[in-house]
Scaffold this active site. Sequence first.
Site, PDB file in Angstrom:
ATOM      1  CE  LYS A 286      -0.894   3.425  -4.010  1.00 18.46           C
ATOM      2  NZ  LYS A 286      -1.047   2.709  -2.773  1.00 18.46           N
TER       3      LYS A 286
ATOM      4  CG  ASP B 260      -1.967   1.018   1.239  1.00 18.86           C
ATOM      5  OD1 ASP B 260      -2.639   1.296   2.079  1.00 18.86           O
ATOM      6  OD2 ASP B 260      -2.478   1.255   0.086  1.00 18.86           O
TER       7      ASP B 260
ATOM      8  CG  ASP C  68      -5.424  -0.171  -1.193  1.00 23.09           C
ATOM      9  OD1 ASP C  68      -5.537   0.751  -0.806  1.00 23.09           O
ATOM     10  OD2 ASP C  68      -6.652  -0.743  -1.580  1.00 23.09           O
ATOM     11  CG  ASN C  69      -4.451   2.044  -3.556  1.00 21.85           C
ATOM     12  OD1 ASN C  69      -3.729   2.127  -2.686  1.00 21.85           O
ATOM     13  ND2 ASN C  69      -5.760   2.711  -3.372  1.00 21.85           N
TER      14      ASN C  69
ATOM     15  CD  GLU D 248      -8.642   4.740   0.142  1.00 22.47           C
ATOM     16  OE1 GLU D 248      -8.673   3.733  -0.648  1.00 22.47           O
ATOM     17  OE2 GLU D 248      -7.297   5.280   0.004  1.00 22.47           O
TER      18      GLU D 248
END
Length: 214
Positions: A144, A141, A169-170, A199
């Site tokens: 990226k 997380d 994540d993401n 989120e």
Amino acid sequence: TQSTRPQRLLHAVQKNATRGDPRSVVKAIDNFCRQKEWAMNVGDEKGCILDSVVSEVNPVTVLELGTYCGYSTVRIASLLPPRAKIITLEFNPDYAKIARQVIAWAGLEDKIQVVEGPSGEWIPKMKEQFGVKTFDLVFLDHWKDRYLPDTKLLEDCGLLRKGSILLADNVICPGTPDYLEYVRNSPRYKSQYFKSHLEYTKAEDGLEKSVFLG
Ligand SMILES: CNc1ncnc2c1ncn2[C@@H]1O[C@H](/C=C/CNC(=O)c2cc(-c3ccc(F)cc3)cc(O)c2O)[C@@H](O)[C@H]1O
Ligand SMILES: [Mg+2]
């Protein structure tokens, strides 16, 4: 002097959460981010997916890349069995300082080791510095564009074993295209996408769960 958003998030925890109650800390942060100020925590919706993966894996050794304010660190640690540990890497000292206080408020210091510094430097030192053999679960997380290089570094350092789980994540927003392409096409991983939302918003996002096949 003007406070920072992480400082205001910490104050919301200290004001609204019960000391020693991790779930109340998670709730306080989610309420702060929904009602007051958006912040880049994994959040409640993706957090439930994170919880289910942690409960299923029942990991003894967890690595988190990118602590930020410690929201996911607290979420994960609150589900770990007694002797299990999470090592979380954070290179911004101000964020690390906030995270340590959020973790202390949750009463989870004994299960969490916040390590200050860049993942690229610390991953190669995991065995000698922390006596880690391999990680059962890695939660990605952080920046990226670092998911893929750090995954390759984990492989090269022998920190993944047959069955190790990477949860990222993401993968849609902001997106990690090179990482996704790698884990979805490499014969060394079995990958699965969990569709969700960014989120505290209605935008699409999701988590990618990848099993290392050895
Ligand atoms: C590169 N090695 C590293 N080693 C240790 N810590 C590292 C790190 N890289 C970054 N970090 C730390 O991780 C955290 C960075 C996280 C980056 N995350 C994001 O950019 C992000 C961004 C969004 C986002 C989505 C949509 C939008 F409009 C705006 C933001 C949502 C998320 O869930 C995110 O996770 C910081 O605390 C940073 O200091
Ligand atoms: Mg994130």
